[in-house]
Design a protein around this motif. Structure first.
Motif, short mmCIF file in Angstrom:
data_model
loop_
_atom_site.label_atom_id
_atom_site.label_comp_id
_atom_site.label_asym_id
_atom_site.label_seq_id
_atom_site.Cartn_x
_atom_site.Cartn_y
_atom_site.Cartn_z
N LEU A 470 1.13 -1.63 0.09
CA LEU A 470 0.15 -0.20 -0.32
C LEU A 470 0.91 1.51 0.18
O LEU A 470 0.34 2.44 -0.38
N ILE A 490 -6.12 4.16 1.34
CA ILE A 490 -6.47 3.07 -0.54
C ILE A 490 -7.48 1.84 -0.56
O ILE A 490 -8.56 1.45 -0.45
N ALA A 494 -11.25 0.69 -2.60
CA ALA A 494 -11.00 -0.41 -3.08
C ALA A 494 -12.52 -0.56 -2.77
O ALA A 494 -13.71 -1.42 -3.52
N TYR A 726 -7.74 5.49 -10.50
CA TYR A 726 -7.79 5.15 -8.83
C TYR A 726 -8.22 4.17 -8.23
O TYR A 726 -7.81 3.56 -7.29
N SER A 730 -6.59 0.76 -6.75
CA SER A 730 -6.66 0.66 -5.43
C SER A 730 -7.77 -1.01 -4.48
O SER A 730 -6.98 -1.83 -3.78
#
Length: 796
Positions: A470, A490, A494, A726, A730
């Motif tokens: 991460l 992060i 997700a 992005y 993630s």
């Protein structure tokens, strides 16, 4: 028979004080015990039987120098109104009970607002009322608790910490002992392999064994001291951590080796033990350097490119990065902007909200010549400041990561904790069963088997997988102008299934708009006044209008600036009262569905500037890529562009207009009540409440990157059309971590299988430990690079 003090645990040598059926070594310890119990903190003694250093009775005046103005200013981080923040170095912090007590100081003393421990750096930041509690009294208070602060010029200057060479020295000693131990044990190994007896070897083998004992002893008690300390502190606090089985393995090999050498049973495992600790320390050094490499929490440049508006003496404005500021530079700070550095107010009416620093919402008035601390927020007209101290990067980062702005939501962190919680007990259970079995089958081999199990099962690779993966993803996103606050964000990205977009300044350009004025021609007098007033606001429409007005800005003084969020603002310029904002704010009924900025002077309506928004490039394509999300659009403007937005975003579920900041926040709550995971995209101004309420708040910034503690992410407006990348990256990051977990667990299962069956020596197990960590780092590095290259151009 010696007695120990109930509080500090030291042996009572002179004074013996009995109180509450307990024995204390001095009045200081007795007083601390009384304080803890009066404040219902008696369970401190259940966490820790020895709470640090023994308080001195002669500390009544040793901290008085802290109250002198020069020293006070140098030592403290912040001091305004009634509140002072100070960071104190306390070397005796060593365990969870220390953290627990030091973060409970506000319950012990009403003049302490809060305290926060940084365990790694052994310091505590304390917010206190300096009018009621002097800094010297605070230092004495901590000393009486058993946590004497170390205050000197080095700690006051807050210099960058240098690399700790202790671990390298321990590794070097272990390596020296390992190499020489192998040299002295070689004749016996050769003798065993050849099956012959050498006369000289028989004569000197006891000397060689004694030399190996001398080499191994400092390795066990110095090089391995961190393992012993960690295991001991854990057991004192009723926690069986992963270092407990490692220490058991070390002691078992060391004890068995001494036994064999004394009884002439064999050469023992001194060389193996030195090699074992050498490779374990090598793995530990590698892990430490890995974490240091992921120092995103210490470098503000990895988080966000905070830009500030620098002005020269002619009044020319220039946006520059914060780290380019020098002492003596002059900067401009607008309404609702964070002051990035310590500075002196040169021009303007300061009204500083220090809630980001102190937690208190009260504003402090400032006049030209006053000092203003970094982290305060200007509420009112624009300020011109002169920089007196360059940016303290760790301090600003701490503000962004402050507890008040954290939204706790566990994910992979919980997974790691759950595995770690039961891991040690499972390993100890397997070790016990294997020890019983091999004790009956082959007593000599039992020691090797037990040691191999305890060493090979160390979950170092497991501990590295999540932060390393991460952390890499954070840096890659940062290079692509998507600045994530922490690794937990992060994980939350997700899980997002719902996206909420603010319109103005988020999916539209701040400066690219067609502007037409409707009303009587404005005289230059009013235009100059209006332009001076516009520069005080951070609203996207105000910035666009400021650039649209081509008349030269004379930097006229603005008085009584007052902004009403979502409506507009008013102020006095050259004796005239101007209002700039919505139609209702200026006393006009909204006539048409349009985006407009209305202006009045002394309650006389002057006219309006009508805006035709220009949307960001490829906005339609962006929303098309996001079709798998639930999409919503909120706007503080009217519904003049509703039909256009419906064509632009055909998959939108709901659009709401004329939304106040409270309306936006409540809308987010309603979605969350329906169990949606919501990401909010806004400009960070009127959307601050909604950004904080959402599961992930994304502040979109263009020319200046405002410091936004309410958000989890700051992204460049030019990257809006890549938003889907992005979110996908993630999800890939979380999958990589889960796969790495599986690899680590698979490695442990295989390693344990060989160790339990007696096919793995302790030395080989020690070699496999750093190799497993290296393999995890290599895998995560390659995996994150490959997945990132799918979305972005990765700089080598």
């Amino acid at each position: 028979m010696s007695e120990n003090c109930f509080h500090c645990g030291q042996i009572i040598e002179k004074e013996r004080i009995a109180f509450d059926e307990k024995i204390f070594c001095c009045n200081g310890c007795k007083s601390v015990y009384e304080i803890l119990n009066m404040n219902d903190l008696g369970n401190f003694y259940e966490l820790n039987k020895s709470s640090g250093i023994r308080p001195n009775d002669d500390n009544t005046s040793q901290f008085d120098y802290l109250d002198t103005p020069e020293v006070f200013t140098k030592v403290t981080d912040f001091s305004e109104g009634n509140t002072t923040l100070v960071t104190l170095k306390i070397p005796v912090i060593h365990c969870s009970s220390c953290i627990w007590l030091l973060e409970s100081l506000h319950t012990l003393n009403k003049n302490i607002n809060y305290s926060q421990v940084n365990f790694t750096r052994k310091n505590v930041q304390i917010s206190f009322n300096h009018n009621e509690l002097k800094l010297s009294e605070l230092a004495k208070f901590l000393t009486n608790l058993g946590y004497k602060p170390v205050i000197n010029l080095e700690t006051a200057d807050k210099k960058e910490e240098h690399f700790d060479k202790t671990l390298v020295i321990k590794l070097a000693i272990a390596g020296f002992a390992f190499g020489n131990g192998m040299f002295f044990s070689y004749p016996e190994y050769a003798e065993q392999v050849m099956g012959t007896t050498d006369f000289w070897m028989e004569q000197y083998k006891h000397l060689f064994r004694f030399i190996m004992f001398l080499l191994a002893t400092p390795v066990v008690f110095y090089s391995a001291s961190d393992y012993f300390k960690s295991a001991w502190f854990g057991l004192k606090n009723k926690i069986v951590n992963i270092d407990v089985p490692i220490v058991l393995g070390i002691l078992m090999l060391y004890g068995r080796s001494i036994y064999e050498a004394l009884t002439d049973y064999g050469p023992g495992y001194f060389d193996t033990l030195c090699g074992l600790l050498f490779f374990m320390l090598l793995g530990k050094l590698f892990q430490k350097r890995t974490y240091d490499a992921l120092s995103y929490d210490r470098d503000y440049k990895s988080f966000y490119p905070i830009a500030v508006t620098k002005v020269d003496f002619s009044g020319k404005q220039q946006n520059i990065l914060l780290n380019e500021l020098n002492v003596g530079d002059r900067i401009m700070v607008r309404n609702q902007e964070i002051i990035p550095v310590d500075a002196i107010l040169i021009q303007g009416e300061g009204n500083i909200d220090n809630s980001f620093i102190t937690g208190e919402s009260a504003s402090i008035p400032k006049k030209p010549g006053d000092k203003i601390f970094a982290g305060g927020k200007q509420v009112g007209s624009v300020l011109e400041l002169e920089v007196i101290k360059t940016v303290n990067q760790s301090y600003l980062t701490q503000l962004w990561n402050k507890e008040a702005f954290k939204k706790y939501e566990t994910g992979l962190d919980t997974m790691t904790n759950d595995i770690s919680k039961y891991f040690t007990f499972i390993i100890l259970g397997i070790t016990l069963l294997a020890g019983i079995y091999w004790g009956q089958q082959d007593f000599e081999k039992m020691f090797q088997v037990v040691a191999a199990i305890l060493i090979v099962a160390c979950p170092c690779a497991l501990a590295l997988s999540a932060p390393f993966t991460l952390g890499h993803i954070m840096r890659i996103m940062g290079r692509n102008k998507f600045y994530v606050k922490d690794t937990l964000t992060i994980e939350k990205l997700a899980k997002i299934d719902t996206l909420v977009f603010d319109k103005t300044g988020t999916i539209t350009h701040n400066k690219k708009a067609t502007i037409v004025f409707e009303g009587a021609d404005l005289p230059d007098f009013d235009i100059k006044n209006i332009k001076s007033l516009l520069k005080n606001s951070n609203h996207p429409l105000s910035k666009s209008l400021y650039d649209f007005l081509e008349i030269e800005d004379e930097y006229l003084p603005v008085e009584n600036f007052l902004e009403t969020p979502g409506k507009g603002y008013s102020a006095i310029v050259r004796g005239k009262v101007y209002k700039i904002g919505s139609a209702s704010f200026t006393g006009q009924p909204p006539r048409n569905l349009e985006t407009a900025v209305h202006i009045s002077c002394d309650d006389q309506y002057l006219g309006k500037f009508i805006f035709t928004n220009e949307y960001r490039a490829n906005t339609a394509g962006m929303f098309s890529e996001l079709k798998d999300f639930n999409l919503h659009i909120l706007s503080g403007d009217n519904s003049s562009e509703e039909e256009y937005l419906k064509n632009l975003v055909p998959t939108v579920e709901e659009m709401r207009f004329n939304q106040s900041p409270e309306d936006k926040l409540n809308f987010i709550k309603q979605l969350q009540d329906k169990h949606h995971k919501v990401a909010m995209m806004g400009d960070g101004l009127n959307d601050a409440g909604a950004l904080k309420q959402s599961n992930v708040g994304i502040a979109v910034a263009d020319d200046t990157h405002s410091f936004t503690p309410s958000s989890d992410v700051i992204m460049a407006g030019e990257k809006m059309n890549e938003l889907k990348k992005y979110f996908d990256l993630s999800k890939d990051a979380v999958n990589i971590v889960k796969f790495t977990f599986a690899i680590s667990l698979f490695y442990n299962v295989i390693g344990l299988s060989f160790a339990v069956t007696g096919h793995l020596s302790p030395l080989v197990a020690a070699v496999l430990m750093p190799i497993s960590s290296i393999s995890v780092v290599i895998f995560t590095s390659l995996a994150t690079w490959i997945r990132s290259a799918k979305y972005f151009k990765i700089n080598k």
